[in-house]
Design an enzyme around this catalytic site. Sequence first.
Site, PDB file in Angstrom:
ATOM      1  N   PHE A 200       1.025  -1.069   0.009  1.00 43.34           N
ATOM      2  CA  PHE A 200       0.027   0.127  -0.082  1.00 43.34           C
ATOM      3  C   PHE A 200       0.717   1.262  -0.056  1.00 43.34           C
ATOM      4  CE2 PHE A 200      -3.386  -2.407   2.602  1.00 43.34           C
ATOM      5  CZ  PHE A 200      -3.775  -3.010   1.438  1.00 43.34           C
TER       6      PHE A 200
ATOM      7  N   TYR B 121       3.615   4.937   6.424  1.00 42.34           N
ATOM      8  CA  TYR B 121       3.919   4.450   5.259  1.00 42.34           C
ATOM      9  C   TYR B 121       5.555   4.115   5.133  1.00 42.34           C
ATOM     10  CZ  TYR B 121       5.502   4.351   0.202  1.00 42.34           C
ATOM     11  OH  TYR B 121       5.931   4.125  -1.056  1.00 42.34           O
TER      12      TYR B 121
ATOM     13  N   PHE C 297      12.224   8.257  -5.647  1.00 39.44           N
ATOM     14  CA  PHE C 297      11.627   9.558  -5.486  1.00 39.44           C
ATOM     15  C   PHE C 297      10.368   9.668  -6.035  1.00 39.44           C
ATOM     16  CE2 PHE C 297      14.658  11.922  -3.006  1.00 39.44           C
ATOM     17  CZ  PHE C 297      15.689  10.955  -2.780  1.00 39.44           C
TER      18      PHE C 297
END
Length: 328
Positions: free
Chosen positions: A76, A141, A169
């Site tokens: 996720f 996260y 990135f």
Amino acid sequence: MRIFVAGGAGYVGSHTVKALVAAGHEVTVFDSLVAGHRDAVDPAAAFIRGDLADGRALADVLKQGRFDGVIHFAAFLNVGESVEKPLMYYRNNVTNTLNLLEAMEAADVRRIVFSSTCAVYGEPDRLPITEDLPKAPINPYGATKLAVEGMLRDSAGAWGLAAVALRYFNAAGAAADGSIGEDHSPELHLIPLVLQVALGQRENIKIFGTDYPTPDGTCIRDYIHVDDLASAHVRAIEGAKPGELEAFNVGTGRGNSVREIIEACRSVTGHAIPAIEQARRPGDPPSLYADASKIKARFGWSARYVDVRETIESAWRWHSAHPAGYAN
Ligand code: UDP
């Protein structure tokens, strides 16, 4: 090589599968299709619908497949959601990776490339970001990705795993041939949202914060083309070293502000793209861009797309030809 790609139907995963196939590798994609798209998977790759949560099924697939290596994208990735539902993120991103590593150890598959993120650095106190800066994620996260890096490092030391973590990135753009591209639901990333305004699917783009300590007051990010990310994975799986976790930044080394991105999208699409200035979005660091010299020195990799305009052009070709994404 025979390569097992977890999450190979997702955005970066599907572009990497295409690059692996083009490089002559034999690829099996394993994806739950919760977020991925079956049509994104290169027809030359085998496809298994499955979930890393099912450790037993996974162990069988890995035992039977006689794979040389694994590339792991399945995770996720929504920062805001990770703040609201951290345990869901730890279960999916960390526990499921534990299943994957256990199945790999049991099947004697000792090579992995892992999708990490620049979010492991949190708010860096130096720019450009080098790999040795403190790892201090500011959201769950980023914390889940850093936790997996720890499992990889310890596994490398204990059972000789060859591991590479690629700290991306901002992934952007679409395949040069227009065959695959970005399709998230909900879409939360800047470039596809701006292009949805150009397509008439949204009225405007909201600029989250104009009072940052940057030249034009908006956040700066390093937008790396998804095909460049894909080629970094191919080099990394081919060159990973046993007994070690190596971590690399994967970026262009250049930063662009939110205003610059919107302006470039106006120029590429020829649409006016109204923008509305809003308050900051919580948790956004002002500026993030990579020092990507380590991966260049190690694998000879550097970004081919260095002008963000070309990255946006590739994204626009995809979105304008597929305004409803893979539903087209
Ligand atoms: N952003 C924005 N408006 C949007 C979406 C994003 O101004 O509708 C900004 C966001 O604050 C960040 C940059 O665009 O500074 C990139 O955001 P994105 O969510 O694409 O990636 P992130 O850097 O958060 O991983």
